[in-house]
Design an enzyme around this catalytic site. Structure first.
Site, PDB file in Angstrom:
ATOM      1  N   ILE A  38       0.835  -1.213   0.000  1.00  0.00           N
ATOM      2  CA  ILE A  38       0.000   0.000   0.000  1.00  0.00           C
ATOM      3  C   ILE A  38       0.872   1.266   0.000  1.00  0.00           C
ATOM      4  CG2 ILE A  38      -1.852   1.251   1.199  1.00  0.00           C
ATOM      5  CD1 ILE A  38      -2.686  -1.601   0.424  1.00  0.00           C
TER       6      ILE A  38
ATOM      7  N   HIS B  19       0.412   4.488   1.325  1.00  0.00           N
ATOM      8  CA  HIS B  19      -0.532   5.079   2.276  1.00  0.00           C
ATOM      9  C   HIS B  19      -0.701   6.577   2.035  1.00  0.00           C
ATOM     10  CE1 HIS B  19      -0.895   1.479   4.731  1.00  0.00           C
ATOM     11  NE2 HIS B  19       0.411   1.320   4.672  1.00  0.00           N
TER      12      HIS B  19
ATOM     13  N   VAL C 232      27.600  -7.669   4.953  1.00  0.00           N
ATOM     14  CA  VAL C 232      28.409  -6.710   5.708  1.00  0.00           C
ATOM     15  C   VAL C 232      28.520  -7.227   7.143  1.00  0.00           C
ATOM     16  CG1 VAL C 232      28.555  -4.362   6.625  1.00  0.00           C
ATOM     17  CG2 VAL C 232      27.783  -4.741   4.271  1.00  0.00           C
TER      18      VAL C 232
ATOM     19  N   LYS D 268      -1.837  -1.636  11.128  1.00  0.00           N
ATOM     20  CA  LYS D 268      -2.795  -0.805  10.395  1.00  0.00           C
ATOM     21  C   LYS D 268      -4.031  -1.613  10.046  1.00  0.00           C
ATOM     22  CE  LYS D 268       0.059   2.725   8.356  1.00  0.00           C
ATOM     23  NZ  LYS D 268       1.273   2.640   9.149  1.00  0.00           N
TER      24      LYS D 268
ATOM     25  N   ARG E 264       8.524  -7.207   9.947  1.00  0.00           N
ATOM     26  CA  ARG E 264       8.652  -5.751  10.134  1.00  0.00           C
ATOM     27  C   ARG E 264       9.847  -5.462  11.045  1.00  0.00           C
ATOM     28  NH1 ARG E 264       3.496  -7.467  11.116  1.00  0.00           N
ATOM     29  NH2 ARG E 264       1.768  -6.536   9.993  1.00  0.00           N
TER      30      ARG E 264
ATOM     31  N   ILE F 270      13.015   1.015   9.779  1.00  0.00           N
ATOM     32  CA  ILE F 270      12.021   1.602   8.868  1.00  0.00           C
ATOM     33  C   ILE F 270      10.840   0.634   8.719  1.00  0.00           C
ATOM     34  CG2 ILE F 270      11.620   2.717   6.652  1.00  0.00           C
ATOM     35  CD1 ILE F 270      13.669   4.165   8.451  1.00  0.00           C
TER      36      ILE F 270
ATOM     37  N   CYS G  14      -0.369 -21.070 -16.230  1.00  0.00           N
ATOM     38  CA  CYS G  14      -1.279 -20.422 -15.267  1.00  0.00           C
ATOM     39  C   CYS G  14      -1.290 -18.917 -15.464  1.00  0.00           C
ATOM     40  CB  CYS G  14      -0.855 -20.718 -13.829  1.00  0.00           C
ATOM     41  SG  CYS G  14      -0.846 -22.441 -13.379  1.00  0.00           S
TER      42      CYS G  14
ATOM     43  N   CYS H  52       5.895 -25.232 -14.655  1.00  0.00           N
ATOM     44  CA  CYS H  52       6.878 -24.420 -15.397  1.00  0.00           C
ATOM     45  C   CYS H  52       8.276 -24.382 -14.781  1.00  0.00           C
ATOM     46  CB  CYS H  52       6.367 -22.997 -15.571  1.00  0.00           C
ATOM     47  SG  CYS H  52       6.168 -22.084 -14.035  1.00  0.00           S
TER      48      CYS H  52
HETATM   49  C1  FAD Z   1       4.096  -7.477   6.859  1.00  0.00           C
HETATM   50  C2  FAD Z   1       4.500  -6.116   6.378  1.00  0.00           C
HETATM   51  C3  FAD Z   1       3.570  -5.267   5.768  1.00  0.00           C
HETATM   52  C4  FAD Z   1       3.932  -3.993   5.361  1.00  0.00           C
HETATM   53  N1  FAD Z   1       3.053  -3.241   4.617  1.00  0.00           N
HETATM   54  C5  FAD Z   1       3.431  -2.020   4.169  1.00  0.00           C
HETATM   55  C6  FAD Z   1       2.578  -1.264   3.330  1.00  0.00           C
HETATM   56  O1  FAD Z   1       1.523  -1.727   2.889  1.00  0.00           O
HETATM   57  N2  FAD Z   1       2.959  -0.016   2.983  1.00  0.00           N
HETATM   58  C7  FAD Z   1       4.122   0.531   3.425  1.00  0.00           C
HETATM   59  O2  FAD Z   1       4.380   1.688   3.136  1.00  0.00           O
HETATM   60  N3  FAD Z   1       4.995  -0.198   4.155  1.00  0.00           N
HETATM   61  C8  FAD Z   1       4.680  -1.459   4.515  1.00  0.00           C
HETATM   62  N4  FAD Z   1       5.552  -2.221   5.236  1.00  0.00           N
HETATM   63  C9  FAD Z   1       6.856  -1.670   5.583  1.00  0.00           C
HETATM   64  C10 FAD Z   1       7.827  -1.772   4.428  1.00  0.00           C
HETATM   65  O3  FAD Z   1       7.763  -3.027   3.805  1.00  0.00           O
HETATM   66  C11 FAD Z   1       9.223  -1.530   4.988  1.00  0.00           C
HETATM   67  O4  FAD Z   1       9.203  -0.328   5.713  1.00  0.00           O
HETATM   68  C12 FAD Z   1      10.259  -1.425   3.883  1.00  0.00           C
HETATM   69  O5  FAD Z   1      10.176  -2.507   2.984  1.00  0.00           O
HETATM   70  C13 FAD Z   1      11.628  -1.374   4.521  1.00  0.00           C
HETATM   71  O6  FAD Z   1      12.571  -1.369   3.491  1.00  0.00           O
HETATM   72  P1  FAD Z   1      14.105  -1.545   3.823  1.00  0.00           P
HETATM   73  O7  FAD Z   1      14.810  -1.342   2.545  1.00  0.00           O
HETATM   74  O8  FAD Z   1      14.450  -0.666   4.983  1.00  0.00           O
HETATM   75  O9  FAD Z   1      14.231  -3.025   4.380  1.00  0.00           O
HETATM   76  P2  FAD Z   1      14.406  -4.402   3.600  1.00  0.00           P
HETATM   77  O10 FAD Z   1      13.529  -4.498   2.437  1.00  0.00           O
HETATM   78  O11 FAD Z   1      14.282  -5.465   4.626  1.00  0.00           O
HETATM   79  O12 FAD Z   1      15.878  -4.318   3.047  1.00  0.00           O
HETATM   80  C14 FAD Z   1      17.013  -4.493   3.848  1.00  0.00           C
HETATM   81  C15 FAD Z   1      18.029  -5.252   3.035  1.00  0.00           C
HETATM   82  O13 FAD Z   1      19.241  -5.293   3.753  1.00  0.00           O
HETATM   83  C16 FAD Z   1      19.835  -6.548   3.526  1.00  0.00           C
HETATM   84  N5  FAD Z   1      20.768  -6.789   4.626  1.00  0.00           N
HETATM   85  C17 FAD Z   1      20.477  -6.967   5.935  1.00  0.00           C
HETATM   86  N6  FAD Z   1      21.584  -7.152   6.647  1.00  0.00           N
HETATM   87  C18 FAD Z   1      22.618  -7.074   5.782  1.00  0.00           C
HETATM   88  C19 FAD Z   1      24.017  -7.191   5.922  1.00  0.00           C
HETATM   89  N7  FAD Z   1      24.600  -7.405   7.113  1.00  0.00           N
HETATM   90  N8  FAD Z   1      24.791  -7.089   4.824  1.00  0.00           N
HETATM   91  C20 FAD Z   1      24.230  -6.856   3.604  1.00  0.00           C
HETATM   92  N9  FAD Z   1      22.901  -6.746   3.422  1.00  0.00           N
HETATM   93  C21 FAD Z   1      22.109  -6.849   4.494  1.00  0.00           C
HETATM   94  C22 FAD Z   1      18.663  -7.498   3.510  1.00  0.00           C
HETATM   95  O14 FAD Z   1      18.960  -8.720   2.879  1.00  0.00           O
HETATM   96  C23 FAD Z   1      17.623  -6.685   2.763  1.00  0.00           C
HETATM   97  O15 FAD Z   1      17.624  -6.925   1.385  1.00  0.00           O
HETATM   98  C24 FAD Z   1       5.234  -3.530   5.614  1.00  0.00           C
HETATM   99  C25 FAD Z   1       6.190  -4.389   6.202  1.00  0.00           C
HETATM  100  C26 FAD Z   1       5.833  -5.685   6.525  1.00  0.00           C
HETATM  101  C27 FAD Z   1       6.874  -6.624   7.027  1.00  0.00           C
END
Ligand code: FAD
Length: 492
Positions: free
Chosen positions: A47, A49, A174, A253, A317, A342, A410, A453
């Site tokens: 979403i 938001h 890292v 939410k 999360r 985040i 599919c 597939c």
């Molecule tokens: C169930 C759920 C529902 C949500 N719904 C929504 C929604 O509808 N709308 C919305 O706005 N937000 C939503 N969120 C929040 C949103 O998904 C996150 O805030 C966002 O994806 C965070 O992005 P990020 O890049 O910080 O984290 P991530 O996508 O987790 O990216 C972090 C990356 O760092 C990498 N990493 C970690 N440690 C290391 C390391 N030591 N070395 C190298 N790489 C590393 C990981 O592999 C990963 O790829 C939701 C989250 C969840 C879990």
């Protein structure tokens, strides 16, 4: 100046995109997985938001960046050709207690300048959403809500970054941030040391560990909070027009029922706090499924039978203390920036977080950010067979005969799309995996979940890479049972 960003999720890659707009920056994104976007960014509700659920007094930064992010995605989805819809959302209430809670968000919307948020009842509610549950008494309608394809968003950001000269190093964990004197020197990784002038920590659920290794925010501990989902078969008769969700609680939410940009009915998420050591646990549970089906009854006039569930999945999360995002530049160690914890609405806010971080770099570290004249804002997706008319298919096949060979029945995915996905994975420097191809093409997303597939796609990848089929990687593990020829040779 080299900037290393830890984590190729939507936050890390959005920051990389914005920084790539400026002259003289060498941007390196370091990711522990074989591909981009495999953390929370792939497994969420998708979403965008509106910002009416973020209390501007309690969480001013979250509220501001959510509202700004909603506006920025409207531009970014066009520039990057990301599947997106803007149907608005209905926060559904089923009794007077929920109604009282839901109506509070109309005032929050006013305080955040989110337009058009109002209560709807009776005929208007049913006109806005023909699939609404008879249990629904009314809803708070937020017309500016949208949903995007979250994985395609991350893939598009990665492609655009590389097009603009950025680099992505996958399969590179890292381990720690190296400090020299009072400044960062770089990062120690599974692939060796990488020098950096600035290190940006966008490591999702693992961002607290990275921060501790840099010697800052020792008390900052991320709590993993799992969210499970169910996805129904594409052919289910109930497909909500709007983004429906139950009234929020202190934890979430609410549970959503939405039609994804790919046309699937998605229900979720749950919200369960997990032990710290289970940060990467994305297993699903029977209790989760039962709970989601019950909650869906408050949203939909008819919940499809469980026999039509094609998939369950979960995302984790990165829940920070007091729900507060940690976006901070440090004087010591100079060059270290946390973009940690985040949690939602992080997907929504990611573009706005990125501009915010760029601004912090320029102000706090006195880096003059001068726009490049050769920066390319656009990235194009590739044509899909799915949903095309016969005439359109003819046109595609006449240009590229591989569009005439269907690999996934599919979801009607052709060989041309598989080949294009592999090409794009290689272009961004990621490892070719069956999951990477699946998420880029939707082959394997349908009713048979790849039983038909998957081996064909493994065969195509094996042929392209000069490998045996069992050597093709699914996600991290190899495909199939093992080396059949070797087993036969050895009589095992
Ligand atoms: C169930 C759920 C529902 C949500 N719904 C929504 C929604 O509808 N709308 C919305 O706005 N937000 C939503 N969120 C929040 C949103 O998904 C996150 O805030 C966002 O994806 C965070 O992005 P990020 O890049 O910080 O984290 P991530 O996508 O987790 O990216 C972090 C990356 O760092 C990498 N990493 C970690 N440690 C290391 C390391 N030591 N070395 C190298 N790489 C590393 C990981 O592999 C990963 O790829 C939701 C989250 C969840 C879990």
């Amino acid at each position: 100046m080299r900037i290393v960003i830890i984590g190729a999720g939507v936050v890390g890659l959005s920051i990389a995109r914005v920084l790539s707009m400026y002259k003289g920056l060498d941007i390196v994104v370091v990711e522990k997985e074989p591909d981009v976007g495999w953390g929370a960014s792939k497994a969420n509700t998708s979403i965008i938001h509106p910002g009416h659920e973020e209390d501007p007094e309690l969480h001013p930064l979250r509220a501001r960046l959510c509202v700004e992010g909603n506006k920025l995605w409207r531009q970014w989805v066009k520039e990057l050709d990301i599947p997106a819809k803007w149907p608005g959302e209905l926060m559904v209430f089923t009794n007077s207690e929920e109604e009282k809670e839901a109506l509070r968000y109309i005032d929050t919307a006013r305080r955040n300048n989110v337009p058009g948020v109002r209560a709807v009842y009776g005929d208007e509610l049913r006109r806005l959403e023909p699939a609404i549950s008879p249990m629904a008494v009314g809803a708070v309608y937020a017309p500016t809500a949208g949903n995007i394809s979250p994985f395609e968003a991350v893939a598009a950001l990665a492609e655009n970054l590389v097009e603009n000269g950025g680099r992505i190093l996958v399969n590179t964990l890292v381990k720690s941030v190296r400090i020299k004197g009072k400044a960062v020197e770089g990062v120690e990784t599974s692939g060796g040391f990488i020098q950096a002038d600035i290190v940006i920590n966008a490591a999702g659920v693992h961002a607290d560990e990275i921060s501790h290794s840099a010697g800052v925010e020792e008390d900052f501990v991320i709590k993993p909070r799992k969210g499970e989902y169910i996805v129904f078969d594409e052919d289910t008769s109930v497909k909500p027009l709007r983004l429906l969700h139950t009234t929020p609680t202190s934890l979430t939410k609410g549970v959503y029922a939405i039609t994804t940009t790919g046309g699937d009915l998605l229900i979720g998420p749950t919200a369960v706090d997990m032990p710290y050591e289970l940060k990467d646990d994305t297993s699903t549970t029977l209790e989760g499924i039962e709970y989601l089906l019950r909650e869906a009854g408050k949203l939909l006039r008819e919940v499809p039978p469980r026999s039509l569930i094609t998939r369950t999945f979960a995302g984790v999360r990165p829940e920070p203390p007091h729900g507060e995002w940690l976006i901070k530049v440090y004087e010591e160690p100079w060059g270290f920036i946390n973009v940690a914890g985040i949690r939602s609405p992080g997907l929504t806010a990611a573009p706005a977080i990125a501009y915010y971080v760029a601004d912090m770099i320029s102000k706090s570290y006195a880096v003059s950010l001068e726009r490049r004249s050769d920066w390319k804002p656009y990235r194009r997706g590739f044509p899909r067979l799915h949903g095309k008319s016969l005439r359109e298919i003819d046109e595609l096949v006449s240009v590229n005969p591989d569009y005439g060979e269907v690999v996934c029945y599919c979801r009607t995915v052709s060989k041309a799309e598989i080949l294009e996905a592999v090409k794009r994975i290689k272009t961004i420097g990621a490892q070719v995996t069956l999951d990477g191809v699946k998420f880029r093409t939707k082959a394997g997303f349908g009713r048979c979940q790849g039983s038909f597939c998957r081996w064909r796609i493994a065969g195509i990848i094996a042929g392209l890479e000069g490998k045996e089929m069992h050597e093709v990687i699914v996600k991290r593990e190899r495909y199939g049972l093992g080396d059949v020829k070797k087993m036969l040779r050895e009589g095992t």
